[in-house]
Design an enzyme around this catalytic site. Sequence first.
Site, PDB file in Angstrom:
ATOM      1  N   GLU A  16     -27.222 -10.274  33.987  1.00 26.89           N
ATOM      2  CA  GLU A  16     -26.946  -9.068  33.185  1.00 26.89           C
ATOM      3  C   GLU A  16     -27.340  -7.817  33.981  1.00 26.89           C
ATOM      4  OE1 GLU A  16     -28.453  -9.066  29.037  1.00 26.89           O
ATOM      5  OE2 GLU A  16     -29.012  -6.982  29.389  1.00 26.89           O
ATOM      6  N   SER A  36     -33.870  -8.789  29.718  1.00 27.27           N
ATOM      7  CA  SER A  36     -33.131 -10.051  29.922  1.00 27.27           C
ATOM      8  C   SER A  36     -32.416  -9.998  31.261  1.00 27.27           C
ATOM      9  CB  SER A  36     -32.082 -10.242  28.830  1.00 27.27           C
ATOM     10  OG  SER A  36     -32.700 -10.223  27.579  1.00 27.27           O
ATOM     11  N   ARG A  69     -22.471  -6.968  26.069  1.00 30.56           N
ATOM     12  CA  ARG A  69     -23.106  -6.420  27.282  1.00 30.56           C
ATOM     13  C   ARG A  69     -22.042  -6.046  28.324  1.00 30.56           C
ATOM     14  NH1 ARG A  69     -26.417  -6.827  23.950  1.00 30.56           N
ATOM     15  NH2 ARG A  69     -28.506  -7.713  24.112  1.00 30.56           N
TER      16      ARG A  69
HETATM   17  C1  FAD Z   1     -38.266  -4.369  28.812  1.00 28.98           C
HETATM   18  C2  FAD Z   1     -36.774  -4.179  28.773  1.00 28.98           C
HETATM   19  C3  FAD Z   1     -36.081  -4.499  27.610  1.00 28.98           C
HETATM   20  C4  FAD Z   1     -34.686  -4.320  27.543  1.00 28.98           C
HETATM   21  N1  FAD Z   1     -34.047  -4.639  26.393  1.00 28.98           N
HETATM   22  C5  FAD Z   1     -32.711  -4.457  26.290  1.00 28.98           C
HETATM   23  C6  FAD Z   1     -32.031  -4.751  25.062  1.00 28.98           C
HETATM   24  O1  FAD Z   1     -32.636  -5.143  24.074  1.00 28.98           O
HETATM   25  N2  FAD Z   1     -30.693  -4.572  25.018  1.00 28.98           N
HETATM   26  C7  FAD Z   1     -29.989  -4.109  26.086  1.00 28.98           C
HETATM   27  O2  FAD Z   1     -28.757  -3.969  25.967  1.00 28.98           O
HETATM   28  N3  FAD Z   1     -30.608  -3.822  27.265  1.00 28.98           N
HETATM   29  C8  FAD Z   1     -31.941  -3.972  27.384  1.00 28.98           C
HETATM   30  N4  FAD Z   1     -32.581  -3.691  28.564  1.00 28.98           N
HETATM   31  C9  FAD Z   1     -31.792  -3.264  29.726  1.00 28.98           C
HETATM   32  C10 FAD Z   1     -31.729  -1.726  29.909  1.00 28.98           C
HETATM   33  O3  FAD Z   1     -32.761  -1.092  29.239  1.00 28.98           O
HETATM   34  C11 FAD Z   1     -30.403  -1.140  29.404  1.00 28.98           C
HETATM   35  O4  FAD Z   1     -29.320  -1.759  30.060  1.00 28.98           O
HETATM   36  C12 FAD Z   1     -30.317   0.376  29.646  1.00 28.98           C
HETATM   37  O5  FAD Z   1     -29.152   0.890  29.047  1.00 28.98           O
HETATM   38  C13 FAD Z   1     -30.330   0.745  31.122  1.00 28.98           C
HETATM   39  O6  FAD Z   1     -30.448   2.146  31.206  1.00 28.98           O
HETATM   40  P1  FAD Z   1     -30.966   2.868  32.502  1.00 28.98           P
HETATM   41  O7  FAD Z   1     -30.737   4.327  32.292  1.00 28.98           O
HETATM   42  O8  FAD Z   1     -32.335   2.451  32.830  1.00 28.98           O
HETATM   43  O9  FAD Z   1     -29.917   2.291  33.563  1.00 28.98           O
HETATM   44  P2  FAD Z   1     -30.082   2.178  35.155  1.00 28.98           P
HETATM   45  O10 FAD Z   1     -30.852   0.952  35.473  1.00 28.98           O
HETATM   46  O11 FAD Z   1     -30.547   3.452  35.723  1.00 28.98           O
HETATM   47  O12 FAD Z   1     -28.560   1.951  35.573  1.00 28.98           O
HETATM   48  C14 FAD Z   1     -27.863   0.768  35.219  1.00 28.98           C
HETATM   49  C15 FAD Z   1     -26.463   0.807  35.851  1.00 28.98           C
HETATM   50  O13 FAD Z   1     -25.711   1.890  35.313  1.00 28.98           O
HETATM   51  C16 FAD Z   1     -25.325   2.824  36.332  1.00 28.98           C
HETATM   52  N5  FAD Z   1     -25.495   4.158  35.709  1.00 28.98           N
HETATM   53  C17 FAD Z   1     -26.649   4.714  35.257  1.00 28.98           C
HETATM   54  N6  FAD Z   1     -26.394   5.881  34.635  1.00 28.98           N
HETATM   55  C18 FAD Z   1     -25.043   6.061  34.706  1.00 28.98           C
HETATM   56  C19 FAD Z   1     -24.164   7.093  34.241  1.00 28.98           C
HETATM   57  N7  FAD Z   1     -24.595   8.146  33.557  1.00 28.98           N
HETATM   58  N8  FAD Z   1     -22.825   6.971  34.518  1.00 28.98           N
HETATM   59  C20 FAD Z   1     -22.359   5.901  35.194  1.00 28.98           C
HETATM   60  N9  FAD Z   1     -23.154   4.893  35.652  1.00 28.98           N
HETATM   61  C21 FAD Z   1     -24.474   4.977  35.403  1.00 28.98           C
HETATM   62  C22 FAD Z   1     -26.265   2.555  37.495  1.00 28.98           C
HETATM   63  O14 FAD Z   1     -25.666   2.903  38.732  1.00 28.98           O
HETATM   64  C23 FAD Z   1     -26.504   1.062  37.365  1.00 28.98           C
HETATM   65  O15 FAD Z   1     -25.445   0.337  37.941  1.00 28.98           O
HETATM   66  C24 FAD Z   1     -33.975  -3.832  28.669  1.00 28.98           C
HETATM   67  C25 FAD Z   1     -34.681  -3.506  29.836  1.00 28.98           C
HETATM   68  C26 FAD Z   1     -36.072  -3.664  29.892  1.00 28.98           C
HETATM   69  C27 FAD Z   1     -36.810  -3.278  31.123  1.00 28.98           C
END
Ligand code: FAD
Length: 337
Positions: free
Chosen positions: A333, A237, A162
């Site tokens: 996380e 998580s 992670r």
């Molecule tokens: C129900 C649920 C289940 C999940 N299960 C998992 C799992 O099994 N495994 C796992 O690893 N994660 C899991 N996650 C966490 C999450 O889905 C991942 O971390 C995902 O990659 C986040 O993507 P996002 O686009 O929503 O990020 P965001 O929440 O939009 O951004 C996260 C961070 O990244 C930065 N960011 C976003 N896009 C960019 C970019 N293009 N360049 C630079 N910085 C950027 C943002 O500023 C922020 O700091 C889960 C979340 C939920 C709600």
Amino acid sequence: MQENFSLKAYNTFGVNAKARYFTEVNSVEELIENLKLSNSQTLPLLFLGGGSNVLFTKDFEGLVIQLNLKGISEEMINENEVLVTANAGENWHEFVQFCLNKNYGGLENLSLIPGNVGTSPMQNIGAYGTEIKDVFVSCKVLNLETLEVEEFDLNKCRFGYRDSIFKQEGKGKYVILEVTFRLTRENHIIKTEYGAIKTELENLGIQNPTIQDVSKAVINIRQSKLPDPKIIGNAGSFFKNPTIPLAQFEDLKLKFENIQGYPNGDFVKVPAGWLIEQCGWKGKQIGNVASHQLQSLVIINATGNATGKEIFDFSTMIIDSVKEKFGIELEREVNMI
Ligand SMILES: Cc1cc2nc3c(=O)[nH]c(=O)nc-3n(C[C@H](O)[C@H](O)[C@H](O)COP(=O)(O)OP(=O)(O)OC[C@H]3O[C@@H](n4cnc5c(N)ncnc54)[C@H](O)[C@@H]3O)c2cc1C
């Protein structure tokens, strides 16, 4: 650009924080234009993908840029492999399904993870025995200081559990524009050892699973275990599984004989969910916030009205009680904003 914009629909916790300014960009040119504008006004910047890994603990006094860069391309590199490149704003799960429809293997165990492709390298997303680093080739990023596009290969990303350079020394320095993966076209590597995949495949009556079957099993398991953020606010998580020295684990084992751990050299990874549950948090609600009744690692916006501060304080209480009982410091996380 919109002012005093509610981010409630833009974060899966459903927290009603406001952004001083908000804009959505559909191309790299638009992104650069906005960056120049924010530089000239020295506005703090925040990039947003699907908002599924952030907690807004307060309003954001700067510019939030939602990355809506779309597009997927493919390059066959040999009979068995293909390079697939997706732009940052592609939805992760839809991208995985796109690859499965083409019978490209490697991402099936990562089905149904919320968020966008551009965020996947940030924390090297992982689930069910796979992490993106297993199939990652490179990503293109925009250097926020020089506004030049740079390429990061696997080594340069320094992926860990992670974790990546983008959460460490590269934090706030780059925006990820596109990501390239090396996927299989045949001779797929089927991974069913992790979690309940085998049992789920048995339930589905499948003996020789395809990559599509593995994806289906993962989707079923995830839907049965994790709350759907569209219904109940959460960010998956909330904490990482801590890694502790073997000696500390052995000491704890004398006191807590049921403690679980996955050894890795001189260290042991301990499931954070188990530690939290042992401290009595599973299903517990305080005010608007609760630990999920099926999965204590997931903190939920139980009433839909929780503020980010309430969720943050709840997570601090969990950290404190795990520290007190086990001497282990949990790390969040989710990205605190
Ligand atoms: C129900 C649920 C289940 C999940 N299960 C998992 C799992 O099994 N495994 C796992 O690893 N994660 C899991 N996650 C966490 C999450 O889905 C991942 O971390 C995902 O990659 C986040 O993507 P996002 O686009 O929503 O990020 P965001 O929440 O939009 O951004 C996260 C961070 O990244 C930065 N960011 C976003 N896009 C960019 C970019 N293009 N360049 C630079 N910085 C950027 C943002 O500023 C922020 O700091 C889960 C979340 C939920 C709600």
